[in-house]
Structures are given as C-alpha cells and as structure tokens.
Design an enzyme around this catalytic site. Structure first.
Site, mmCIF file in Angstrom:
data_model
loop_
_atom_site.group_PDB
_atom_site.id
_atom_site.type_symbol
_atom_site.label_atom_id
_atom_site.label_comp_id
_atom_site.label_asym_id
_atom_site.label_seq_id
_atom_site.Cartn_x
_atom_site.Cartn_y
_atom_site.Cartn_z
ATOM 1 C CB ALA A 116 -0.930 -0.010 1.201
ATOM 2 C CB SER A 132 2.908 2.404 -15.385
ATOM 3 O OG SER A 132 3.537 3.496 -16.012
ATOM 4 C CG HIS A 138 5.633 5.734 -18.317
ATOM 5 N ND1 HIS A 138 6.235 6.666 -19.133
ATOM 6 C CD2 HIS A 138 5.286 6.397 -17.166
ATOM 7 C CE1 HIS A 138 6.279 7.841 -18.515
ATOM 8 N NE2 HIS A 138 5.703 7.702 -17.324
ATOM 9 C CD GLU A 150 2.110 11.788 -12.445
ATOM 10 O OE1 GLU A 150 2.431 11.532 -13.631
ATOM 11 O OE2 GLU A 150 2.069 10.925 -11.552
ATOM 12 C CG HIS A 190 2.586 11.529 -17.356
ATOM 13 N ND1 HIS A 190 3.173 10.365 -16.909
ATOM 14 C CD2 HIS A 190 1.705 11.141 -18.304
ATOM 15 C CE1 HIS A 190 2.660 9.331 -17.550
ATOM 16 N NE2 HIS A 190 1.756 9.784 -18.405
#
Length: 357
Positions: free
Chosen positions: A260, A272, A274, A327, A330
């Site tokens: 966690a 993700s 990505h 973010e 990003h």
C-alpha cells in the site's frame, strides 16, 4: 349748509363702503387668513435634482478589435480582445453577443460556438468613474459564423460537437484497467540530438510527433527540456515496484502495508501507461519536478502539446476524475485530432473516452 354736510357724509360713507368691498374681494382671492391647527406649522419641502456630469475634457478615443477567427465550429472556443486607443484608465470594455443561441461570449471576450448560424459580437465601453461618468462612448462589433453538428455528452456534461472517430478506442491504464505482461508495443529508440537522461524508447508515431514538437519548442526559445521517462516494460515496472516495496519492508512494514505504501509513489506492474510507449515525462534538470508546470517549458507544453497530438495527462483540476495527483511533467500521445478536441473542451482522457453519441 346742512345739505352740503349731508352730501359730504354720504360721499365719505360711499368711499368707505367701496374700500371695504375691495378689501373683501382681495381677501377672498388670496385665500384669506388660515386658522392655526394645534399650533403645528408644516416644514418647508425642498426638491433637488442631480444630473450626471459629462467630462468633456476627456479626449476622443477608438476601439481596436483583435481576433484571428471570423468563424467557429460548435463547441470551439476563441478569445476576442479590444484595445482602447489611446488607453482609458477609467473606461472598461465589455463583450456581448446579439445571438447567444449561436455564439456565447463572456464579458472579457471568451467566445464559444453554440449552434449553427451567425451572430455579431459586440464590444461596448463602460465608464468606471462614478463621480464623473462618461456617456456616448464608442462601440464596435465583429461578425461570426458558426458551423456545427449534433450535441453529445461526456460524463454528464454537454459537449456541443462529436469527437473524432475512435475516441472510445484509446486505452486508459490504471489500477482498475491493467495491462497484462504480454502487452509489448513496437518501440524505437529516441535518437541522439534529443536530450534524455538515459536510453529512452517510444512508439514510432509518438516519436515522430515528439521530434516535431521539440523542434517547435526550440524555435519558441522557451528553454531546453529532456525526456526522463518514456516506454517502460511490464518487467521494468515490476522491478521498480518491488524495489519500492522493499524499502518499506526494511522499515518494518508487513507485506500488505509495504504494498500500500509503495503504491503511493510507484504504480504496480500493468498499471502504468508508460507501458503503452506513448507517454513522456519531461524535466529541465533530470529529476521529477513538481514545479514543472510553472516553468517556461512546462507552460509551453501545456498550451501547445495538443498541436502535435499530446495531452497533459493528469491535470490539476481533474484529480477526482483520473485518480492521479497533478503531474505537470507527464504527457500522453493520443493523436492531433483527439488531443485538440480534449484541449479545446477542457476534458481529460477518462472523460473523453466516455463520450457517447
């Protein structure tokens, strides 16, 4: 002699009688004396009329209207501006539309196409000097036409025009929508000449868009920027997540607590985006910069990335929708049409893929 005295007396009496009659007539005409009423005297009333003063010493001035668009699409926004020449510190300009059902516009000039048709956008001058207001100030207007299509909705909000085809096919990746370990897109290495802090990979279409965006950014002279993260495989993401979990294990966290805690800073494998090979993390110093959005490079990307097919993936005002903190570094490649639509309508990817029509 007695006769003459009598005549004199009669004449005197007649004169007195005439004088009395005249006095009575004058008294009746003027209303006579008014009796007092409880000794109360009414106070005199005064009426004062104040008229606004026009300052004739203010020199004449003109309005110059600026806009790059004389036509809009339904749902499209643009900004109109008006400048007073010479400047007038006590006069402000306000916009309004003569047909709000076609084009709506805020008082400060943000116009939105609402439906097909034509409208005149009007700009008026308003005096802000309450002590010495000006009147008959100049006005101006510009003609705008709107072409559009049927309404659609996104997450409960009305979207005035349909998105480009394929909006619902864009992938969202998070802890609820995971990619499996077998998902591995074709990627190519970011070539030399483009700043990175390590070897980075992107899908061919994302790389092509990035190189064009980078070239434009350099021409804009806003400063350099480097890629610090791009494609990340399922295996690599798992390594990063395991390393983060181990840090918390070493601090005495049990397995569940360590997982966690690790998830607050690193996505688990498959969670993700990505892994799609479409996302880029930018930096000016090689580190994750939480103030990147306030830098010249971050501002330029936020305002121009959509022109090359990228969107700011996790905006500050969409945290409740994306589930991810802001973010500013990003950016995600989605294609020019999709990115432009999202940017124009101020929606994030989660809202965009939810549009139905």
């Amino acid at each position: 002699m007695d006769t003459m005295k009598k005549a004199g007396l009669y004449l005197l009496a007649a004169v007195v009688l005439v004088v009395c009659i005249i006095a009575a007539v004058i008294n009746i005409a003027t209303g006579g004396d008014k009796p007092e009423s409880d000794n109360v005297t009414a106070a005199p009333t005064t009426t004062t009329t104040t008229q606004a003063v026009i300052d004739e010493s203010v020199p004449p001035f003109e309005i110059s209207v600026f806009s790059s668009k004389s036509s809009l699409a339904v749902g499209e926004q643009t900004i109109y501006s008006a400048v007073l020449i010479p400047s007038q510190p006590k006069v402000k300009v306000c916009w309004y539309s003569d047909n709000d059902s076609v084009v709506s516009i805020t008082t400060d000039g943000v116009a939105t196409g609402i439906s097909e048709g034509t409208a005149n956008l009007m700009v008026v001058c308003i005096s802000t000097d309450t002590e010495n207001p000006q009147y008959n100030l100049p006005q101006s207007k510009c003609f705008v036409s709107v072409a559009g299509v049927a309404n659609t909705t996104a997450g409960g909000q009305v979207i005035a025009d349909r998105p480009p085809a394929g909006n619902r096919d864009l992938l969202i990746v998070n802890t609820l929508r995971r990619l499996d370990a077998s998902y591995a897109p074709r990627v190519v290495e970011v070539p030399e000449g483009y700043p990175t802090n390590k070897v980075c990979y992107l899908t061919p279409e994302a790389l092509e868009a990035y190189t064009m965006m980078y070239a434009s950014m350099r021409k804009a002279n806003v400063g350099d920027v480097m890629i610090i993260s791009a494609y990340r495989s399922y295996k690599k993401q798992n390594e990063l997540f395991e390393a983060q979990m181990q840090l918390f294990r070493d601090q005495g966290y049990d397995e569940g607590a360590a997982r966690a805690a690790a998830m607050t800073t690193v996505n688990p494998p498959g969670c993700s985006e990505h892994q799609l090979g479409l996302s880029i993390d930018f930096s000016t110093d090689g580190t994750t910069q939480h103030d990147f959005g306030g830098l010249a490079q971050g501002k330029w990307l936020a305002e121009n990335a959509h022109r090359y097919g990228f969107v700011l993936r996790y905006p500050a005002n969409k945290v409740s929708v994306t589930g991810i903190d802001y973010e500013p570094w990003h950016f995600r490649y989605v294609g020019v049409e999709h990115a432009t639509y999202m940017y124009t309508h101020g929606i994030c990817l989660e809202e965009y893929v939810d549009i139905e029509y």
